[in-house]
Design a protein around this motif. Sequence first.
Motif, PDB file in Angstrom:
ATOM      1  N   VAL A  63       0.879  -1.380   0.018  1.00 36.76           N
ATOM      2  CA  VAL A  63      -0.065   0.030  -0.026  1.00 36.76           C
ATOM      3  C   VAL A  63       0.783   1.035  -0.060  1.00 36.76           C
ATOM      4  O   VAL A  63       0.096   2.539   0.072  1.00 36.76           O
ATOM      5  CB  VAL A  63      -0.949   0.089   1.423  1.00 36.76           C
ATOM      6  CG1 VAL A  63      -1.837  -1.000   1.274  1.00 36.76           C
ATOM      7  CG2 VAL A  63      -0.209   0.200   2.479  1.00 36.76           C
ATOM      8  N   MET A  82      -6.566   6.277   2.509  1.00 36.24           N
ATOM      9  CA  MET A  82      -6.556   5.272   1.609  1.00 36.24           C
ATOM     10  C   MET A  82      -6.872   6.016   0.014  1.00 36.24           C
ATOM     11  O   MET A  82      -8.081   6.244  -0.062  1.00 36.24           O
ATOM     12  CB  MET A  82      -7.454   4.087   1.807  1.00 36.24           C
ATOM     13  CG  MET A  82      -7.112   3.476   3.172  1.00 36.24           C
ATOM     14  SD  MET A  82      -8.022   1.939   3.429  1.00 36.24           S
ATOM     15  CE  MET A  82      -9.445   2.790   3.499  1.00 36.24           C
ATOM     16  N   LEU A  85      -7.656   2.956  -4.087  1.00 31.66           N
ATOM     17  CA  LEU A  85      -7.969   1.648  -3.934  1.00 31.66           C
ATOM     18  C   LEU A  85      -8.174   0.571  -4.869  1.00 31.66           C
ATOM     19  O   LEU A  85      -8.593   0.906  -5.925  1.00 31.66           O
ATOM     20  CB  LEU A  85      -9.512   1.809  -3.008  1.00 31.66           C
ATOM     21  CG  LEU A  85      -9.135   2.274  -1.409  1.00 31.66           C
ATOM     22  CD1 LEU A  85     -10.825   3.013  -1.136  1.00 31.66           C
ATOM     23  CD2 LEU A  85      -8.519   1.377  -0.692  1.00 31.66           C
ATOM     24  N   ASP A  89      -7.568  -4.476  -1.532  1.00 32.15           N
ATOM     25  CA  ASP A  89      -7.711  -3.776  -0.452  1.00 32.15           C
ATOM     26  C   ASP A  89      -8.859  -4.160   0.215  1.00 32.15           C
ATOM     27  O   ASP A  89      -9.076  -3.900   1.550  1.00 32.15           O
ATOM     28  CB  ASP A  89      -7.637  -2.243  -0.670  1.00 32.15           C
ATOM     29  CG  ASP A  89      -6.387  -1.802  -1.346  1.00 32.15           C
ATOM     30  OD1 ASP A  89      -6.241  -1.054  -2.226  1.00 32.15           O
ATOM     31  OD2 ASP A  89      -5.292  -2.246  -0.957  1.00 32.15           O
TER      32      ASP A  89
END
Length: 120
Positions: A63, A82, A85, A89
Motif C-alpha cells: 500500500v 487510502m 483503492l 484492498d
Amino acid sequence: VQLQASGGGLVQAGDSLTLSCLASGPTFSRNIMGWFRQAPGKDREFVAGISWGGAWQNVTDSVKGRFTIFRENAKNAVYLQMNNLKSEDTAVYYCAAGAGGTCPREFEYWGQGTLVTVSS
C-alpha cells in the motif's frame, strides 16, 4: 485503551477513503498505533503504524504510495488515508494500539474493525 474504528464502506476501484480510529484511555499517547486488515480466508496483516509523535511510521509495501497513516493526539485519533483503492484492498480494517511492530501479537488493544469493500 478502548478503540473505535469507523469510515469503512463500499467504494469503486480508484476511489479514496479515510478510516478513523478514536481512542479512549490515559495511555493513548504512549502507544504505537497501527492499522491491520483481514481479508476473507486470510490472516490478519499489518498495514501501517505510527509512533506518538509521528516520527516513526511504517507502511507495508503493498500500500506504500497509496495509504497514509497519521494521528491527532489532541483528539486521541489515528487515521488511515487510502487512495487509489484496489479490489485487493477489500478487507476488515482494524486499528490497534500497543508496543508496535508489524505482528498482531505486538499490539495489546484492538478496535472492532470496519469493513472496506472495493468493487472493480
